[in-house]
Design an enzyme around this catalytic site. Structure first.
Site, PDB file in Angstrom:
ATOM      1  N   ILE A 163      41.401   2.716 -22.147  1.00 38.25           N
ATOM      2  CA  ILE A 163      40.536   1.329 -21.976  1.00 38.25           C
ATOM      3  C   ILE A 163      39.668   0.841 -21.041  1.00 38.25           C
ATOM      4  CG2 ILE A 163      40.890  -1.125 -22.386  1.00 38.25           C
ATOM      5  CD1 ILE A 163      44.073  -0.055 -23.179  1.00 38.25           C
ATOM      6  N   GLU A 164      38.906   0.813 -21.487  1.00 40.81           N
ATOM      7  CA  GLU A 164      36.919   0.559 -20.940  1.00 40.81           C
ATOM      8  C   GLU A 164      37.057  -0.577 -20.542  1.00 40.81           C
ATOM      9  OE1 GLU A 164      34.373   3.453 -21.802  1.00 40.81           O
ATOM     10  OE2 GLU A 164      35.476   5.126 -20.963  1.00 40.81           O
ATOM     11  N   CYS A 191      42.980   4.809 -17.243  1.00 42.48           N
ATOM     12  CA  CYS A 191      42.940   5.475 -18.109  1.00 42.48           C
ATOM     13  C   CYS A 191      44.487   5.658 -19.208  1.00 42.48           C
ATOM     14  CB  CYS A 191      43.380   6.696 -16.903  1.00 42.48           C
ATOM     15  SG  CYS A 191      41.988   7.596 -15.519  1.00 42.48           S
ATOM     16  N   GLU A 219      46.939   7.886 -19.149  1.00 40.49           N
ATOM     17  CA  GLU A 219      48.176   8.424 -18.273  1.00 40.49           C
ATOM     18  C   GLU A 219      48.088   6.888 -18.211  1.00 40.49           C
ATOM     19  OE1 GLU A 219      44.962   9.231 -18.543  1.00 40.49           O
ATOM     20  OE2 GLU A 219      44.582  11.790 -17.586  1.00 40.49           O
TER      21      GLU A 219
HETATM   22  N1  THU Z   1      39.777   8.949 -18.568  1.00 38.22           N
HETATM   23  C1  THU Z   1      40.806   8.834 -19.296  1.00 38.22           C
HETATM   24  O1  THU Z   1      41.977   7.879 -19.769  1.00 38.22           O
HETATM   25  N2  THU Z   1      42.062   9.336 -18.017  1.00 38.22           N
HETATM   26  C2  THU Z   1      41.619  10.362 -17.122  1.00 38.22           C
HETATM   27  O2  THU Z   1      42.525  11.324 -16.510  1.00 38.22           O
HETATM   28  C3  THU Z   1      40.329  10.794 -16.585  1.00 38.22           C
HETATM   29  C4  THU Z   1      39.647   9.962 -17.455  1.00 38.22           C
HETATM   30  C5  THU Z   1      38.813   8.151 -19.334  1.00 38.22           C
HETATM   31  C6  THU Z   1      38.267   6.981 -18.772  1.00 38.22           C
HETATM   32  C7  THU Z   1      37.655   6.455 -18.609  1.00 38.22           C
HETATM   33  O3  THU Z   1      37.471   5.449 -19.819  1.00 38.22           O
HETATM   34  C8  THU Z   1      37.035   7.850 -19.398  1.00 38.22           C
HETATM   35  O4  THU Z   1      38.397   8.815 -19.443  1.00 38.22           O
HETATM   36  C9  THU Z   1      35.576   8.700 -18.654  1.00 38.22           C
HETATM   37  O5  THU Z   1      35.705   8.637 -17.263  1.00 38.22           O
END
Ligand code: THU
Length: 142
Positions: A46-47, A56, A58
């Site tokens: 979720i950005e 992230c 996870e």
């Molecule tokens: N991201 C994850 O959801 N999990 C990770 O362990 C690595 C990065 C996401 C964060 C962001 O929304 C996108 O990937 C690019 O970094």
């Protein structure tokens, strides 16, 4: 872990890609976290326009579980790719590995990286976070 169980987790993680909110990176990540009680907690990344509040996939899954009182886990499956197209493994970032370290036994907790239901790799948490710092370190005397 049995192959059928792994395939189920992969399916759940892939389904999460539809919910992934990524207007900035367009890198979609899905996770399926298997608790000791058999429940599966899903998560997506979720950005945020301010970037640093981004969560992230996870951690979304872990925090959903912990916020419902579930704190014992067996495995997590992770998938990810640009625009949700899965071509290679998407390993967990260091912050997510640290969150796993808080709740999971590094010797037995399994991290399943997948591309599709036929293509996956399994690591223990200890393999991807050697010499990790966890709750046990704070309990030691001295
Ligand atoms: N991201 C994850 O959801 N999990 C990770 O362990 C690595 C990065 C996401 C964060 C962001 O929304 C996108 O990937 C690019 O970094």
């Amino acid at each position: 872990m049995e192959t059928e169980q792994i395939k189920k987790l992969i399916k759940t993680a892939i389904r999460q890609l539809d919910f992934s909110y990524t207007p900035y990176s367009r890198f979609k990540v899905g996770a399926a976290l298997l608790a000791e009680n058999g429940q599966v907690y899903s998560g997506c990344n979720i950005e945020n326009a301010a970037y640093t509040p981004t969560n992230c996939a996870e951690r979304t899954a872990f925090f959903k579980a912990v916020s419902e009182g579930v704190v014992s886990f067996r495995a997590i499956c992770i998938v990810g790719g640009k625009d949700g197209v899965l071509t290679e493994y998407a390993p967990p970032c260091g912050v997510c590995r640290q969150v796993m370290m808080e709740f999971c036994d590094p010797e037995t907790f399994e991290v399943i990286l997948a591309v599709d239901e036929e293509t996956w790799q399994v690591y223990t948490l200890k393999e991807i976070l050697p010499a990790g710092f966890g709750p046990g370190n704070l309990k030691k005397e001295g």
